[in-house]
Write a protein that holds these residues in place. Sequence first.
Motif, short mmCIF file in Angstrom:
data_model
loop_
_atom_site.label_atom_id
_atom_site.label_comp_id
_atom_site.label_asym_id
_atom_site.label_seq_id
_atom_site.Cartn_x
_atom_site.Cartn_y
_atom_site.Cartn_z
N THR A 204 -13.01 26.95 7.17
CA THR A 204 -14.18 26.10 6.96
C THR A 204 -15.40 26.91 6.54
O THR A 204 -16.19 26.47 5.70
N ALA A 205 -15.54 28.12 7.11
CA ALA A 205 -16.68 28.96 6.73
C ALA A 205 -16.57 29.39 5.27
O ALA A 205 -17.56 29.40 4.54
N GLY A 206 -15.36 29.75 4.85
CA GLY A 206 -15.16 30.15 3.46
C GLY A 206 -15.47 29.02 2.49
O GLY A 206 -16.06 29.24 1.43
N TYR A 207 -15.10 27.82 2.88
CA TYR A 207 -15.37 26.65 2.03
C TYR A 207 -16.87 26.42 1.89
O TYR A 207 -17.38 26.15 0.79
N SER A 208 -17.61 26.52 2.99
CA SER A 208 -19.04 26.22 2.94
C SER A 208 -19.83 27.32 2.22
O SER A 208 -20.79 27.02 1.50
N ILE A 209 -19.45 28.56 2.39
CA ILE A 209 -20.17 29.68 1.77
C ILE A 209 -19.80 29.82 0.29
O ILE A 209 -20.63 30.10 -0.55
N ASN A 210 -18.51 29.61 -0.03
CA ASN A 210 -18.02 29.74 -1.40
C ASN A 210 -18.40 31.11 -2.00
O ASN A 210 -19.11 31.18 -3.02
N PRO A 211 -17.91 32.19 -1.42
CA PRO A 211 -18.35 33.53 -1.84
C PRO A 211 -17.69 33.99 -3.14
O PRO A 211 -16.67 33.45 -3.58
N ASP A 212 -18.29 35.02 -3.75
CA ASP A 212 -17.69 35.68 -4.91
C ASP A 212 -16.64 36.69 -4.47
O ASP A 212 -15.73 37.03 -5.23
N LEU A 213 -16.78 37.19 -3.26
CA LEU A 213 -15.87 38.20 -2.70
C LEU A 213 -15.82 38.01 -1.20
O LEU A 213 -16.85 37.75 -0.57
N ALA A 214 -14.63 38.14 -0.62
CA ALA A 214 -14.49 38.03 0.83
C ALA A 214 -13.70 39.22 1.38
O ALA A 214 -12.67 39.61 0.81
N ILE A 215 -14.19 39.77 2.48
CA ILE A 215 -13.52 40.88 3.16
C ILE A 215 -13.41 40.54 4.64
O ILE A 215 -14.43 40.27 5.30
N ALA A 216 -12.20 40.53 5.16
CA ALA A 216 -11.99 40.32 6.58
C ALA A 216 -11.93 41.67 7.29
O ALA A 216 -11.52 42.69 6.71
N LEU A 217 -12.36 41.68 8.53
CA LEU A 217 -12.25 42.85 9.40
C LEU A 217 -11.35 42.48 10.56
O LEU A 217 -11.65 41.55 11.31
N ASP A 218 -10.22 43.18 10.69
CA ASP A 218 -9.28 42.85 11.75
C ASP A 218 -8.42 44.06 12.05
O ASP A 218 -8.35 45.01 11.27
N ILE A 219 -7.73 44.01 13.18
CA ILE A 219 -6.85 45.12 13.55
C ILE A 219 -5.53 45.02 12.79
O ILE A 219 -5.19 43.98 12.24
N THR A 220 -4.79 46.12 12.77
CA THR A 220 -3.45 46.13 12.21
C THR A 220 -2.56 47.03 13.05
O THR A 220 -3.06 47.85 13.84
N ALA A 221 -1.27 46.90 12.87
CA ALA A 221 -0.31 47.73 13.60
C ALA A 221 -0.29 49.15 13.04
O ALA A 221 -0.88 49.45 11.99
N THR A 222 0.39 50.04 13.74
CA THR A 222 0.54 51.42 13.29
C THR A 222 2.02 51.82 13.33
O THR A 222 2.84 51.18 13.98
N GLY A 223 2.31 52.89 12.63
CA GLY A 223 3.68 53.42 12.63
C GLY A 223 3.79 54.75 13.33
O GLY A 223 4.78 55.47 13.17
#
Length: 327
Positions: A204-223
């Motif tokens: 919903t936030a992406g729809y309302s903002i309608n950005p030119d570029l989006a970057i998420a910040l989140d964790i990821t697994a490791t090896g």
Amino acid sequence: MKFNSDLIKNLSDCFSPSGREQNVRELIINEIKDYVDDFNIDSLGNLIARKKGAGKKIMFSAHMDQIGLIITHVDEKGFLSFSNVGGLQAKELLGHRVIFNNGLEGVICSEEVKDKDKLTMSKLYIDVASTSSDFVKKNFQIGDMCVFKTDFYENEDCIICKAADDRIGCYILIEAIKNHPSTDNDIYYVFSVQEEVGTRGAKTAGYSINPDLAIALDITATGDSLDKTKMDVKLNGGAAIKLMDKSLITHPEVKDLLTNLAKNNNIKYQYEVLEFGGTDAGAIHLTREGVPSGVISIPTRNLHTSGEIFNKNDVIECIKLVIAVVK
């Protein structure tokens, strides 16, 4: 850049499972309100902070919610049946302590099961350590949520805590806001809700903002641990630039942008291909006519447990990369 351990601890300890994000939202507002041009809370509960500009519209997103449990039945003897809120497996819950928003605690126990590998949520219950039916009726009801009860631990280079997913992403955006560089770009810092149950807030936030570029910040697994996850991401390897997960194939121009910014600013980085899971970017990149999107990931061990582990240096490199994108 100084690492703010107190802020990380406060974010980790803040009770805010999916759909109940108000506590951590207020904490974040108090941290950023003097550093942004304006902020609002949308109908779903996302916190959207803005640093105004006339240039490209850039959206960052880190989710506020954490995995938890929701009570489905209350037994007068003090035994609570529950279901999961977010990705949890029954066999990994047994023996964990949990805490409710009212500060009361319990421990996850199991009915008699011959084969622990076949343990299901229906066989688990929470013992709230009381023999008083009045106490149980007064303090617990269907729909109450709880989260892991875990002590925060820190050493010279790493931290062990609950809810690193994704309070560490929130921390990175808070620090980026406080160190916001001079830029013509129009920057939206989104602290989203309900990611753990389907990236709902980001959609919903992406729809309302309608950005030119989006970057998420989140964790990821490791090896780099003994759980036999096969991937090249490791702790102290720098910011992880995502190439793909189950919800997103990173736009090639976004991948090149993040890579070039890391190289040009001497930011330590590594590439990530995750064979499971997804992030806010998976929802955002499909909104409206589509949004070029990517992810800056924080390498983390023991995902979706009461003791997630991440490296402080990786976090600092992620903050630097966010600031470089903003510029």
